[in-house]
Design an enzyme around this catalytic site. Structure first.
Site, PDB file in Angstrom:
ATOM      1  N   GLY A   1      94.169 112.589  37.969  1.00 22.69           N
ATOM      2  CA  GLY A   1      95.213 111.566  38.003  1.00 22.69           C
ATOM      3  C   GLY A   1      95.627 111.121  36.614  1.00 22.69           C
ATOM      4  O   GLY A   1      96.828 111.025  36.316  1.00 22.69           O
TER       5      GLY A   1
ATOM      6  N   GLU B   1      96.681 120.413  42.266  1.00 23.12           N
ATOM      7  CA  GLU B   1      96.668 120.504  40.806  1.00 23.12           C
ATOM      8  C   GLU B   1      95.824 121.698  40.368  1.00 23.12           C
ATOM      9  O   GLU B   1      94.721 121.875  40.841  1.00 23.12           O
ATOM     10  CB  GLU B   1      96.089 119.196  40.226  1.00 23.12           C
ATOM     11  CG  GLU B   1      96.131 119.142  38.726  1.00 23.12           C
ATOM     12  CD  GLU B   1      97.500 119.552  38.189  1.00 23.12           C
ATOM     13  OE1 GLU B   1      98.494 118.917  38.528  1.00 23.12           O
ATOM     14  OE2 GLU B   1      97.574 120.559  37.453  1.00 23.12           O
TER      15      GLU B   1
ATOM     16  N   LYS C   1      95.360 126.144  47.272  1.00 19.67           N
ATOM     17  CA  LYS C   1      94.486 125.542  46.251  1.00 19.67           C
ATOM     18  C   LYS C   1      93.045 126.016  46.436  1.00 19.67           C
ATOM     19  O   LYS C   1      92.394 126.449  45.479  1.00 19.67           O
ATOM     20  CB  LYS C   1      94.582 124.012  46.334  1.00 19.67           C
ATOM     21  CG  LYS C   1      93.656 123.273  45.410  1.00 19.67           C
ATOM     22  CD  LYS C   1      93.937 123.570  43.950  1.00 19.67           C
ATOM     23  CE  LYS C   1      92.739 123.194  43.102  1.00 19.67           C
ATOM     24  NZ  LYS C   1      92.928 123.507  41.694  1.00 19.67           N
ATOM     25  N   LEU C   2      92.539 125.936  47.664  1.00 21.94           N
ATOM     26  CA  LEU C   2      91.172 126.411  47.913  1.00 21.94           C
ATOM     27  C   LEU C   2      91.082 127.900  47.594  1.00 21.94           C
ATOM     28  O   LEU C   2      90.105 128.385  47.024  1.00 21.94           O
ATOM     29  CB  LEU C   2      90.772 126.178  49.379  1.00 21.94           C
ATOM     30  CG  LEU C   2      90.662 124.732  49.861  1.00 21.94           C
ATOM     31  CD1 LEU C   2      90.152 124.707  51.293  1.00 21.94           C
ATOM     32  CD2 LEU C   2      89.741 123.930  48.963  1.00 21.94           C
TER      33      LEU C   2
ATOM     34  N   GLY D   1      76.457 131.003  34.595  1.00 23.57           N
ATOM     35  CA  GLY D   1      76.890 130.528  35.919  1.00 23.57           C
ATOM     36  C   GLY D   1      78.023 129.530  35.765  1.00 23.57           C
ATOM     37  O   GLY D   1      78.064 128.797  34.780  1.00 23.57           O
TER      38      GLY D   1
ATOM     39  N   CYS E   1      84.856 121.588  40.639  1.00 22.10           N
ATOM     40  CA  CYS E   1      85.742 122.181  41.650  1.00 22.10           C
ATOM     41  C   CYS E   1      85.210 123.432  42.343  1.00 22.10           C
ATOM     42  O   CYS E   1      85.224 123.507  43.565  1.00 22.10           O
ATOM     43  CB  CYS E   1      87.089 122.496  41.024  1.00 22.10           C
ATOM     44  SG  CYS E   1      87.990 121.003  40.603  1.00 22.10           S
TER      45      CYS E   1
HETATM   46  P1  NAD Z   1      87.404 111.636  39.566  1.00 21.38           P
HETATM   47  O1  NAD Z   1      86.175 111.260  40.264  1.00 21.38           O
HETATM   48  O2  NAD Z   1      87.391 111.843  38.088  1.00 21.38           O
HETATM   49  O3  NAD Z   1      88.544 110.522  39.837  1.00 21.38           O
HETATM   50  C1  NAD Z   1      88.818 109.973  41.074  1.00 21.38           C
HETATM   51  C2  NAD Z   1      89.074 108.469  40.894  1.00 21.38           C
HETATM   52  O4  NAD Z   1      89.559 107.927  42.129  1.00 21.38           O
HETATM   53  C3  NAD Z   1      87.833 107.659  40.553  1.00 21.38           C
HETATM   54  O5  NAD Z   1      88.040 106.996  39.310  1.00 21.38           O
HETATM   55  C4  NAD Z   1      87.693 106.655  41.720  1.00 21.38           C
HETATM   56  O6  NAD Z   1      87.248 105.389  41.306  1.00 21.38           O
HETATM   57  C5  NAD Z   1      89.106 106.583  42.237  1.00 21.38           C
HETATM   58  N1  NAD Z   1      89.220 106.137  43.625  1.00 21.38           N
HETATM   59  C6  NAD Z   1      88.526 106.581  44.708  1.00 21.38           C
HETATM   60  N2  NAD Z   1      88.962 105.962  45.823  1.00 21.38           N
HETATM   61  C7  NAD Z   1      89.949 105.109  45.449  1.00 21.38           C
HETATM   62  C8  NAD Z   1      90.801 104.207  46.142  1.00 21.38           C
HETATM   63  N3  NAD Z   1      90.729 104.082  47.471  1.00 21.38           N
HETATM   64  N4  NAD Z   1      91.694 103.483  45.434  1.00 21.38           N
HETATM   65  C9  NAD Z   1      91.793 103.616  44.091  1.00 21.38           C
HETATM   66  N5  NAD Z   1      91.024 104.469  43.384  1.00 21.38           N
HETATM   67  C10 NAD Z   1      90.115 105.208  44.046  1.00 21.38           C
HETATM   68  O7  NAD Z   1      87.957 112.937  40.286  1.00 21.38           O
HETATM   69  P2  NAD Z   1      88.898 114.091  39.671  1.00 21.38           P
HETATM   70  O8  NAD Z   1      88.092 115.074  38.930  1.00 21.38           O
HETATM   71  O9  NAD Z   1      90.068 113.449  39.017  1.00 21.38           O
HETATM   72  O10 NAD Z   1      89.378 114.807  41.007  1.00 21.38           O
HETATM   73  C11 NAD Z   1      90.298 114.215  41.878  1.00 21.38           C
HETATM   74  C12 NAD Z   1      90.757 115.244  42.893  1.00 21.38           C
HETATM   75  O11 NAD Z   1      91.444 116.316  42.222  1.00 21.38           O
HETATM   76  C13 NAD Z   1      89.642 115.914  43.677  1.00 21.38           C
HETATM   77  O12 NAD Z   1      90.086 116.135  44.987  1.00 21.38           O
HETATM   78  C14 NAD Z   1      89.446 117.230  42.965  1.00 21.38           C
HETATM   79  O13 NAD Z   1      88.961 118.225  43.832  1.00 21.38           O
HETATM   80  C15 NAD Z   1      90.849 117.566  42.538  1.00 21.38           C
HETATM   81  N6  NAD Z   1      90.956 118.446  41.362  1.00 21.38           N
HETATM   82  C16 NAD Z   1      90.139 118.274  40.278  1.00 21.38           C
HETATM   83  C17 NAD Z   1      90.275 119.070  39.143  1.00 21.38           C
HETATM   84  C18 NAD Z   1      89.390 118.879  37.935  1.00 21.38           C
HETATM   85  O14 NAD Z   1      89.456 119.689  37.035  1.00 21.38           O
HETATM   86  N7  NAD Z   1      88.574 117.847  37.854  1.00 21.38           N
HETATM   87  C19 NAD Z   1      91.279 120.027  39.097  1.00 21.38           C
HETATM   88  C20 NAD Z   1      92.110 120.180  40.208  1.00 21.38           C
HETATM   89  C21 NAD Z   1      91.934 119.370  41.327  1.00 21.38           C
HETATM   90  C1  UDX Z   2      88.871 125.153  37.694  1.00 24.59           C
HETATM   91  C2  UDX Z   2      90.152 126.009  37.839  1.00 24.59           C
HETATM   92  O1  UDX Z   2      90.223 126.938  36.747  1.00 24.59           O
HETATM   93  C3  UDX Z   2      91.383 125.120  37.855  1.00 24.59           C
HETATM   94  O2  UDX Z   2      92.544 125.909  38.077  1.00 24.59           O
HETATM   95  C4  UDX Z   2      91.223 124.094  38.970  1.00 24.59           C
HETATM   96  O3  UDX Z   2      92.343 123.219  38.985  1.00 24.59           O
HETATM   97  C5  UDX Z   2      89.950 123.286  38.795  1.00 24.59           C
HETATM   98  O4  UDX Z   2      88.836 124.189  38.736  1.00 24.59           O
HETATM   99  P1  UDX Z   2      87.643 123.928  35.677  1.00 24.59           P
HETATM  100  O5  UDX Z   2      86.485 123.874  36.609  1.00 24.59           O
HETATM  101  O6  UDX Z   2      88.067 122.691  35.007  1.00 24.59           O
HETATM  102  O7  UDX Z   2      88.942 124.508  36.423  1.00 24.59           O
HETATM  103  O8  UDX Z   2      87.323 124.996  34.505  1.00 24.59           O
HETATM  104  P2  UDX Z   2      87.299 126.597  34.469  1.00 24.59           P
HETATM  105  O9  UDX Z   2      87.891 127.002  33.183  1.00 24.59           O
HETATM  106  O10 UDX Z   2      87.855 127.207  35.673  1.00 24.59           O
HETATM  107  O11 UDX Z   2      85.753 126.927  34.379  1.00 24.59           O
HETATM  108  C6  UDX Z   2      84.867 126.706  35.464  1.00 24.59           C
HETATM  109  C7  UDX Z   2      83.508 127.267  35.130  1.00 24.59           C
HETATM  110  O12 UDX Z   2      83.530 128.685  35.103  1.00 24.59           O
HETATM  111  C8  UDX Z   2      82.981 126.832  33.765  1.00 24.59           C
HETATM  112  O13 UDX Z   2      81.610 126.545  33.870  1.00 24.59           O
HETATM  113  C9  UDX Z   2      83.218 128.048  32.905  1.00 24.59           C
HETATM  114  O14 UDX Z   2      82.338 128.119  31.820  1.00 24.59           O
HETATM  115  C10 UDX Z   2      82.970 129.169  33.900  1.00 24.59           C
HETATM  116  N1  UDX Z   2      83.625 130.435  33.545  1.00 24.59           N
HETATM  117  C11 UDX Z   2      84.979 130.498  33.444  1.00 24.59           C
HETATM  118  C12 UDX Z   2      82.865 131.578  33.344  1.00 24.59           C
HETATM  119  O15 UDX Z   2      81.639 131.547  33.447  1.00 24.59           O
HETATM  120  N2  UDX Z   2      83.489 132.760  33.051  1.00 24.59           N
HETATM  121  C13 UDX Z   2      84.842 132.853  32.955  1.00 24.59           C
HETATM  122  O16 UDX Z   2      85.341 133.964  32.685  1.00 24.59           O
HETATM  123  C14 UDX Z   2      85.615 131.691  33.153  1.00 24.59           C
END
Ligand code: NAD
Ligand code: UDX
Length: 464
Positions: free
Chosen positions: A16, A161, A220-221, A271, A276
């Site tokens: 976010g 995202e 996404k999944l 690993g 995610c």
């Molecule tokens: P995060 O835990 O960093 O952030 C989520 C935030 O939402 C927290 O700060 C929490 O306090 C807040 N929250 C929860 N319930 C709430 C509510 N009812 N009202 C207001 N705030 C509330 O999580 P994130 O890493 O930002 O991930 C968010 C989503 O995006 C997840 O579904 C994740 O799978 C997805 N996503 C994450 C990544 C990544 O790289 N981290 C990438 C793509 C998608």
């Molecule tokens: C991943 C997806 O790449 C992104 O598109 C999605 O939105 C969120 O999940 P993230 O987990 O932030 O992103 O990082 P990523 O660069 O994918 O790496 C994930 C893990 O895989 C890390 O631990 C990284 O070190 C590892 N990795 C990545 C490897 O071991 N080998 C590779 O070649 C690439």
């Protein structure tokens, strides 16, 4: 974009925060308010010291905070004022109940959705940004419709995202694609266009793709499962390389030159970690099981099983090379984040490895350039990892890699931070116990150079 469009983002986390900050940066006429229930997190977003480390994020936030970007804990007010609402809350794996260990915990998504229904006084486009199992948008729609009052309309979109941590800002500025799913009704498509217009401020039109809600959610999944599967595949090959004398980097290079395979995401490692990959694959496994597709479930589950195997294989190699005992040995752990350029430690391989080092009664010296001390302590004192007593006894955190490696028997490199490539390894070596070992869990150090200094080097996917 409509003049004076107002966007609210619920959830000021890793997704976010950067996502909506970039929208504010790229769309000066749009007002963006990012809200969170966690007041400390909001306070940090409003301070000089942002709550997450992400290269380039400070510049984006400082350029528009107070102009058209606001961070607030006034959730209701932000909902009421917004035209578009992103739901970007956490969706962790369920810890108990039905689907425990696999299914996504949708409690935060549901509570944010109910809040919107409860307090909205005008029509809204609600955008599912969190990663969710297929058909969650339908549940959100049911909740919104059942609770909406006369004259208020809710349209729901899926806009998953794809940013990766450590490269979030460039990923958001120049995305491979932006995906928007909607109901294929005239109203659904109209809502889709409103969001597409926002992205069109900086994303080329042909990269903004639209489709049905369920395809969007599943994409996404699927993308995360396919990416993680490549890593588990190359890691499985790394085991064969270690047993045969082939070099996994060479194998990956040769395979990656095939344009059908491509070179990216073929780097063997200790690993994959991160919040995610594992979560989303387990989600897909659960979905497959719920759909009575056990073979499909089993197929994807192997990706996670292989990842666990990779970590335990590396651990066994370390113990074996250190004369089958770690008791009272000093191990310097270089890197605790799950990848470089982030302070995030969720599902980091380092947590698993250090847990076992503690059980083997080693003294562990941890150095990471960005992870906060308190985060390391919290991760390692989780139930099932170590007790606070064990942690105190076994783990010391250092802020200097040379200090961490002083009197160490071995260095275990778990994160590929650039600075680990340019350390003065002669100086490191001089202050270590002999024989001095380096275990390179990222295959990125100069093995020859280290050997010339006198190190015993062990690298994943290669016999040294
Ligand atoms: P995060 O835990 O960093 O952030 C989520 C935030 O939402 C927290 O700060 C929490 O306090 C807040 N929250 C929860 N319930 C709430 C509510 N009812 N009202 C207001 N705030 C509330 O999580 P994130 O890493 O930002 O991930 C968010 C989503 O995006 C997840 O579904 C994740 O799978 C997805 N996503 C994450 C990544 C990544 O790289 N981290 C990438 C793509 C998608
Ligand atoms: C991943 C997806 O790449 C992104 O598109 C999605 O939105 C969120 O999940 P993230 O987990 O932030 O992103 O990082 P990523 O660069 O994918 O790496 C994930 C893990 O895989 C890390 O631990 C990284 O070190 C590892 N990795 C990545 C490897 O071991 N080998 C590779 O070649 C690439």
């Amino acid at each position: 974009t409509k003049e004076n469009l107002k966007i609210c983002c619920i959830g000021a986390g890793y997704v976010g925060g950067p996502t909506c900050a970039v929208i504010a940066y790229k769309c000066p006429t749009v007002t963006v308010t990012i809200v969170d229930l966690n007041e400390d997190r909001i306070a940090a977003w409003n301070s000089d010291n942002l709550p997450i480390y992400e290269p380039g994020l400070d510049d984006v936030v400082f350029a528009c905070r107070g102009r058209n970007l606001f961070f607030s804990s006034e959730v209701d007010q932000a909902i009421q004022e917004a035209d578009l609402i992103f739901v970007s809350v956490n969706t962790p794996t369920k810890k108990s109940g039905i689907g425990a260990g696999f299914a996504a915990d949708l409690a935060y998504v549901e509570s944010a959705t109910r809040r919107i229904a409860q307090v909205a006084t005008s029509s809204k486009i609600v955008i599912e940004k969190s990663t969710v199992p297929c058909r969650t948008a339908e549940s959100m729609r049911a909740i919104l419709e059942a609770n909406s009052r006369d004259g208020i309309r809710f349209d729901i979109l899926s806009n998953p995202e794809f940013l990766a941590e450590g490269t979030a800002i460039p990923d958001l500025m120049y995305p491979d694609r932006v995906l928007i799913g909607s109901l294929q009704t005239p109203e659904g498509i109209k809502a889709q266009n409103v969001l597409a217009d926002v992205y069109a401020n900086w994303v080329p039109k042909e990269k903004i793709i639209t489709m049905g809600l369920w395809s969007s959610e599943l994409s996404k999944l699927a993308a995360n499962a396919l990416l993680a599967q490549r890593i588990s595949s190359i890691n499985a090959l790394s085991a064969i390389c270690e047993a045969t004398g082939a070099d996994v980097d060479e194998v990956a290079y040769a395979c990656g030159l095939d344009s059908r395979i491509g070179p990216k995401f073929l780097k063997a490692s200790v690993g994959f970690g991160g919040s995610c990959f594992q979560k989303d694959i387990l989600n897909l496994v659960y979905l497959s099981e719920s759909l009575h597709l056990p073979e499909v479930a089993e197929y994807w589950k192997q990706v996670v099983t292989m990842n666990e195997y990779q970590k335990s294989r590396f651990l066994e190699r370390i113990v074996k090379r250190l004369f089958n005992t770690l008791t009272n040995k000093n191990l310097a752990v270089f890197g605790f984040a799950f990848k470089k350029n982030t302070g995030d430690t969720r599902e980091s391989a380092a947590i698993t490895l250090v847990k076992h080092f503690i059980q083997e009664k080693a003294n562990i010296h941890i150095y990471d350039p960005k992870v906060e001390d308190a985060q390391i302590e919290m991760d390692l004192c989780e139930p099932g990892i170590a007790t606070p007593e064990q942690y105190k006894k076994s783990v010391t955190i250092f802020h200097d890699p040379y200090e961490a490696a002083k009197n160490a028997d071995a260095i275990v490199v778990l994160t590929e931070w650039d600075e680990f490539k340019t350390l003065d390894y002669q100086r490191v070596y001089n202050n270590m116990h002999k024989p001095a070992f380096i275990f390179d869990g990222r295959l990125f150090l100069d093995t020859k150079k280290l050997q010339n200094i006198g190190f015993q080097v062990e690298v994943i996917g290669r016999q040294v």
